[in-house]
Enzyme design. Structure first.
Site, short mmCIF file in Angstrom:
data_model
loop_
_atom_site.label_atom_id
_atom_site.label_comp_id
_atom_site.label_asym_id
_atom_site.label_seq_id
_atom_site.Cartn_x
_atom_site.Cartn_y
_atom_site.Cartn_z
N ASP A 68 -29.33 17.90 71.62
CA ASP A 68 -29.87 18.43 70.37
C ASP A 68 -28.89 19.54 70.01
O ASP A 68 -28.88 20.59 70.66
CB ASP A 68 -31.27 19.00 70.58
CG ASP A 68 -31.84 19.49 69.27
OD1 ASP A 68 -31.09 20.11 68.49
OD2 ASP A 68 -33.02 19.25 69.01
N HIS A 69 -28.07 19.30 69.01
CA HIS A 69 -26.95 20.23 68.83
C HIS A 69 -27.41 21.63 68.42
O HIS A 69 -26.64 22.58 68.49
CB HIS A 69 -25.90 19.67 67.86
CG HIS A 69 -26.24 19.83 66.42
ND1 HIS A 69 -27.02 18.94 65.73
CD2 HIS A 69 -25.90 20.79 65.53
CE1 HIS A 69 -27.14 19.34 64.48
NE2 HIS A 69 -26.48 20.47 64.33
N HIS A 89 -34.63 19.46 66.18
CA HIS A 89 -34.13 20.81 65.91
C HIS A 89 -35.25 21.82 65.66
O HIS A 89 -35.26 22.92 66.21
CB HIS A 89 -33.22 20.82 64.69
CG HIS A 89 -32.11 19.80 64.75
ND1 HIS A 89 -31.52 19.43 65.93
CD2 HIS A 89 -31.50 19.08 63.79
CE1 HIS A 89 -30.58 18.52 65.68
NE2 HIS A 89 -30.56 18.29 64.39
C1 BG6 Z 1 -28.43 16.71 61.95
C2 BG6 Z 1 -29.17 15.98 60.87
O1 BG6 Z 1 -29.00 16.45 63.21
O2 BG6 Z 1 -28.49 18.11 61.69
C3 BG6 Z 1 -28.56 16.28 59.51
O3 BG6 Z 1 -29.11 14.59 61.12
C4 BG6 Z 1 -28.52 17.77 59.30
O4 BG6 Z 1 -29.27 15.64 58.47
C5 BG6 Z 1 -27.88 18.49 60.47
O5 BG6 Z 1 -27.75 18.01 58.12
C6 BG6 Z 1 -28.01 19.99 60.34
O6 BG6 Z 1 -27.22 20.59 61.31
P1 BG6 Z 1 -26.54 22.01 61.04
O7 BG6 Z 1 -25.89 22.34 62.34
O8 BG6 Z 1 -25.60 21.83 59.90
O9 BG6 Z 1 -27.67 22.93 60.69
#
Ligand code: BG6
Length: 502
Positions: A188-189, A251
């Site tokens: 989960d990045h 997230h």
């Molecule tokens: C991804 C989603 O996991 O996270 C995207 O699939 C989203 O739709 C993105 O834009 C948001 O990540 P960050 O790091 O730009 O907030």
């Protein structure tokens, strides 16, 4: 990552989906940053795997060009060369067990011999989830999943991990039939973001916040992940997913659990994940009636962002012209435990909102007004702590101060901590820590099977109701706004309002 560089274990990273977007935007820049900070082992190699046929030389050229494009301020030639010398490629049909997977096995043994790397490999699945099981099964069948003689084999899966509770359970059980839970790293990045990791340090590494971090002092919590971008080139995926699936079980729930969890007994992977899981289990389940009251969906119509006209969601590439997919979701979570009883957690996320901004707002209860009754003060504002996840990473505490002058008046002021002021501009992609942790075998920042399933259990009843009752009023918010009116109503019903920080 430790303060003093401790190199990751010698290993081979095999990337499935090596010619895709994630590889060029995140994985390559993250590997570059790790190499630059001296976290990568001397004996390390990258094997790219894709459907496209190309030679290692062609892939190396592609990697070098992509690093030049995606590394801010231009990469250091020496580091790029070092990475290039240990990058390889093999391509073919993912469904063909013998040819492609045989080639991968052969290439791994050539590469490990050439660079004298022990048999430690990790397989990074930057491919659609429908391929996770299949690719893993073929790797295992070719003997690439077995850990022996002290060597490790790890498997990293990008999100989405399933598309509802049943599919996530099936995927977990399919994988667990092939490999062990401790070989699985579900990404989960958001957990790679410094500001997200800092939530635990902020809460538990300081003694002043935790005593007031509960229902006695906190009125409610607001979590916003707002994006100003639309669906870009991902209309195909997004139209079948929607904002709820795309952002909430993963997230947004990470942010909720880190904000709400009890102190773990240690920072060991399972100690932290156990506490997060307890929160997921304590979130009050959505019943069909509560979906109508506590869950809001929306879809953007045409509008304007930064002075530019942008099209409606239904006019985006690869989106069905009458799509009923939501691009906005707002939910009210109630956490049934001692610390959080009666403290709502409102969360919202959406595309094409007024600004790109993610934050966690802790809204404290009002101080008693009694002292100010005989003064010119009409009302007291609440104290508010804002954790700015991105951009402008930092933490702000809002409080009231006496406005200088002969009469008593209170004005809002704030104390600000800005990451950039203290630590300089960070160029990290958020994937550095996750890749590094995978190479040293620390799964703390990865999702365990039960967490993924608990996340899906929370949102699946909402998906069921939304599927059964299609939205009739889409599109219901203009691109460039803060979402549909109903989202404001969700809080207004409780006498509260969203704080739009832009
Ligand atoms: C991804 C989603 O996991 O996270 C995207 O699939 C989203 O739709 C993105 O834009 C948001 O990540 P960050 O790091 O730009 O907030």
């Amino acid at each position: 990552m430790p303060e003093k560089p401790q190199k990751a274990d010698p290993c081979v990273m095999v990337i499935f989906g090596a010619t895709g977007d994630l590889t060029k935007r995140k994985l390559l820049p993250a590997l570059y940053n790790l190499a630059k900070e001296d976290f990568l082992p001397h004996t390390f190699a990258i094997i790219g795997v894709g459907r496209q046929e190309m030679t290692t030389e062609e892939f190396q050229k592609m990697v070098v060009d992509e690093m030049k494009e995606f590394i801010p301020k231009g990469p250091d030639e020496k580091i790029v060369k070092w990475l290039k010398q240990r990058t390889y490629y093999t391509g073919g049909d993912f469904d063909d067990d013998k040819k492609l997977f045989g080639d991968i096995k052969k290439l791994i043994s050539e590469v490990t011999a050439e660079h004298q790397i022990p048999d430690n490999y990790f397989f990074y699945m930057a491919v659609p989830p429908s391929l996770f099981g299949n690719v893993t099964q073929k790797l295992v069948k070719n003997g690439l999943g077995r850990e022996e003689n002290g060597n490790w084999r790890r498997f990293v899966y990008e999100k989405p991990f399933g598309h509802d509770l049943d599919s996530a359970k099936k995927l977990n059980s399919d994988l667990l039939r092939l490999i062990k839970e401790d070989q699985i790293y579900r990404i989960d990045h958001y957990l790679g973001k410094e500001t997200v990791q800092n939530i635990l340090v902020f809460r538990f590494g300081n003694s002043i916040f935790e005593p007031i971090w509960n229902r006695n002092y906190i009125d409610h919590v607001q979590i916003t992940v707002a994006e100003s971008l639309g669906v870009e080139q991902r209309g195909g995926y997004y139209d079948s997913a929607g904002a709820l699936r795309d952002m909430i079980p993963n997230h947004m729930l990470q942010l909720v659990t880190l904000t709400a969890m009890e102190p773990p007994v240690s920072f060991e992977a399972d100690a932290v994940r156990d506490e997060q899981t307890k929160i997921l289990h304590a979130i009050q389940a959505f019943q069909p009636e509560s979906v109508l009251d506590h869950a809001v969906r929306g879809q953007y119509g045409a509008g304007e962002i930064d002075g530019k006209k942008v099209p409606a969601y239904r006019d985006e590439p690869d989106v069905a012209p009458h799509s009923n997919t939501e691009t906005f979701a707002a939910l009210k979570f109630l956490i049934d435990n001692w610390r959080w009883a009666d403290v709502p957690f409102y969360v919202r996320t959406g595309k094409r909102l007024a600004d790109r901004h993610s934050s966690i707002i802790i809204e404290f209860k009002k101080a008693p007004f009694i002292l100010f009754r005989e003064t010119g003060v009409e009302r007291l504002r609440t104290n508010r702590l804002v954790i700015h996840i991105q951009p402008d990473e930092g933490i702000t505490l809002h409080f009231g101060a006496k406005i200088p002058g002969p009469i008593v008046n209170v004005g809002p002021v704030d104390m600000d901590f800005d990451y950039a002021d203290y630590f300089g501009d960070q160029v990290a992609t958020g994937y550095e820590r996750l890749l590094y942790d995978c190479m040293i075998g620390d799964a703390t920042l990865f999702q365990r099977a039960d967490m993924v399933e608990a996340g899906w259990s929370i949102v699946t009843p909402i998906l069921d109701v939304w599927n059964a009752i299609p939205a009739r009023d889409f599109p219901d918010y203009a691109a460039g706004s803060w979402g549909p009116e109903e989202s404001d109503v969700l809080l207004a019903r409780d006498g509260r309002e969203w704080k739009n920080l832009a």
